[in-house]
Design an enzyme around this catalytic site. Sequence first.
Site, PDB file in Angstrom:
ATOM      1  N   SER A  62       4.782   6.769  22.801  1.00  0.00           N
ATOM      2  CA  SER A  62       6.080   7.261  23.275  1.00  0.00           C
ATOM      3  C   SER A  62       7.280   6.577  22.624  1.00  0.00           C
ATOM      4  O   SER A  62       8.380   7.098  22.674  1.00  0.00           O
ATOM      5  CB  SER A  62       6.179   7.140  24.794  1.00  0.00           C
ATOM      6  OG  SER A  62       6.332   5.800  25.179  1.00  0.00           O
TER       7      SER A  62
ATOM      8  N   LYS B 147      10.675   1.446  27.228  1.00  0.00           N
ATOM      9  CA  LYS B 147      11.549   2.602  26.967  1.00  0.00           C
ATOM     10  C   LYS B 147      12.906   2.116  26.475  1.00  0.00           C
ATOM     11  O   LYS B 147      13.237   0.936  26.548  1.00  0.00           O
ATOM     12  CB  LYS B 147      11.746   3.439  28.238  1.00  0.00           C
ATOM     13  CG  LYS B 147      10.479   3.981  28.842  1.00  0.00           C
ATOM     14  CD  LYS B 147       9.803   5.000  27.966  1.00  0.00           C
ATOM     15  CE  LYS B 147       8.475   5.435  28.561  1.00  0.00           C
ATOM     16  NZ  LYS B 147       7.685   6.239  27.662  1.00  0.00           N
TER      17      LYS B 147
END
Length: 164
Positions: A31, A71
């Site tokens: 990701s 993230k």
Amino acid sequence: MEWLKAIIIAILIALFLRTFIFATSIVEGESMDPTLEDGERVIFNKLVYLIDEPERGDIVIIQRPAKNYVKRVIGLPGETIEIKNGELYIDGDRYVQTFLTEEAIHQTNNFGPVTIPEDNYFVMGDNRAISKDSRNGLGLILESEIIGKSEIIIYPINEWERTR
């Protein structure tokens, strides 16, 4: 006896640093590609957010009960986030994401608008096509869930560099 004291002091200092200042995390999944790749190990700074707040663009470690996530902070408390035709808008102004490839920008689906409440952050992975993030599963991130800022890739050794 002196060397034993030195070893004990070194161990205590290392434990203190690991517990309160720095820790490591392993990137799981794709990701955050290409910024961080699956299997890389990063050092994250636990102290930085005790004295400051996350900033847009920071790569953060998010602690959730089942697992931690890595993230990028995109939206700050009080801002309105919207994505139209792959372009990110913050409070109605287009924001250029210099950390993304053109391909990643074009793989970002429409989203929002959503206004971020106080003490919350909007995060996304750099690999927008597959990232589980604030758009689709993680939701908004409480400030208390952000446990550190990714600073340096330490493994594999040929990847040593600051995260950006």
